[in-house]
Design a protein around this motif. Structure first.
Motif: not given
Length: 293
Positions: A259-266, A95-108
Motif C-alpha cells: 500500500q505504501f509502495d504503490l500509492y506513494s507515487k504522486s 511501471d505504468p504509474d510514473t515516469d519519476l526517477p527511482n530515487s524519488m520513489h524511494a523517498f516517497q
C-alpha cells in the motif's frame, strides 16, 4: 526539488542511465483504482514491450546464470546512499504509474511509511531501500531482468501475471516437460523460499544484504524479496506453493508494504536534502557503511 547531495565514485557507469529533467515528471494524482493500469496507460507501449521481453527471456537457465553472475558481488563497492543517488537517473520502464526517477520513489515510499508508522524505523528504511537492487541496470543488466512484477520460473505461468499467459508464447520453458506443468519443478506447499523467482532487483537486493550483513528483521527481508510478486500477494495465484507455517507472516507484511509502495507515487516530490540527516541515521543503524554489489 532538492537533489541528493552524495558524491558518486568515478567508476560508476553512466552508459545505461536515462538523462532526466525532473521538472518534466508530474504524475497526475490518481484514484487508487487507476494505479497499475496495464491496459491503456500513457506509458503503455514501453511497459508492454518490457514485459513481453521479460516473459520471453526469463527461463530457469537464465535465472541460474544471473544468480551465478551477480552472486559474486564484485561489480562495485558503494554505500546505500550512493546507490540511491545513482538511481536519480533511472526510470522503471515496467511501471505504468510514473515516469519519476527511482530515487524519488524511494523517498516517497519511505516518507509515506514514516507518516503512518513513525516508530517502525526498520520498515521506514525498508521503504527507502526496497528498489535499490535496480542498480543492476547501471552495470549492464537488461531492463526486463531488473524491473517489473516477479513470478516463479520452472512452472507454468498463472493467470494474474501482467499481460497474461499469451505473453509467454516465445518462452522456451513452455515446451519443457516439467517446467510447463502447473507445479513444475516444485512440490505443493513447498514454501516461497523454495521457489526460483524470475531474476530482478528484488532477489538481487535480498542477496546483497545477506552477503554484506545487516541488522534488519526477517520481515524486512520478506518485503524486499517478494514485494514485486504481485501474482501472489495481490493476484491470489501460486497459493499451491504457499506454506502457512512460513509464508503467512510474509504475506501479511508484503501486503501491508504494498500500500505504501504503490500509492506513494504522486506529484509531491520530496526535498531529499532536508531528509538526508534522518535517513543517514537509519542507514548507519541497520546497514554496513559500504556494501559489495
Amino acid at each position: 526539488m532538492a537533489e541528493l547531495d552524495v558524491e558518486l565514485p568515478p567508476e560508476v557507469p553512466q552508459a545505461h542511465l536515462v538523462l532526466i529533467d525532473p521538472s518534466e515528471f508530474r504524475p497526475e494524482h490518481r484514484d487508487v483504482q487507476l494505479f497499475r493500469n496495464y491496459i491503456d496507460s500513457p506509458l503503455q507501449e514501453r511497459v508492454e514491450r518490457t514485459y513481453r521481453a521479460m516473459h520471453t527471456g526469463q527461463t530457469v537457465q537464465f535465472v541460474q546464470d544471473r544468480l551465478a553472475h551477480w552472486g559474486k558481488f564484485d561489480h562495485a563497492r558503494l554505500s546505500m546512499l550512493q546507490v540511491i543517488k545513482a538511481l536519480d537517473n533511472l526510470v522503471d520502464e515496467a511501471d505504468p504509474d510514473t515516469d519519476l526517477p527511482n530515487s524519488m520513489h524511494a523517498f516517497q515510499t519511505a516518507e509515506r511509511i514514516r507518516e503512518r508508522h513513525p516508530d517502525k524505523e526498520w520498515l521506514i528504511l525498508t521503504g527507502l531501500i526496497h528498489d535499490t537492487g535496480k542498480i543492476l541496470r547501471l552495470y549492464g543488466e537488461e531492463m526486463w531482468a531488473t524491473v517489473g512484477d516477479t513470478y516463479p520460473v520452472g512452472c507454468a505461468p498463472r493467470n494474474s501475471i501482467v499481460f497474461g499467459k499469451s505473453s509467454f508464447s516465445g518462452n522456451p520453458d513452455l515446451s519443457h516437460p516439467v517446467y510447463s506443468t502447473e507445479l513444475g519443478m516444485y512440490s505443493r506447499h513447498c514454501g516461497l523460499d523454495a521457489l526460483t523467482m524470475s531474476w530482478g532487483h528484488d532477489e538481487y537486493l535480498y542477496r546483497v544484504l545477506q552477503h554484506n550483513g545487516h541488522k534488519l528483521p526477517e520481515a524486512a527481508l520478506s518485503i524486499i524479496r517478494y514485494h514485486s510478486f504481485y501474482p501472489w500477494h495481490s493476484g491470489g495465484d501460486y497459493r499451491d506453493f504457499h506454506n502457512p507455517a512460513t509464508d503467512d507472516e510474509k504475506l501479511k507484511w508484503v501486503q501491508a508494504f504494498s500500500q505504501f509502495d504503490l500509492y506513494s507515487k504522486s506529484e509531491e516530490l520530496p526535498d531529499v536534502q532536508a531528509l538526508l540527516p534522518y535517513y543517514s541515521g537509519l542507514i548507519d543503524k541497520y546497514l554496513p557503511s559500504v556494501l559489495s554489489w
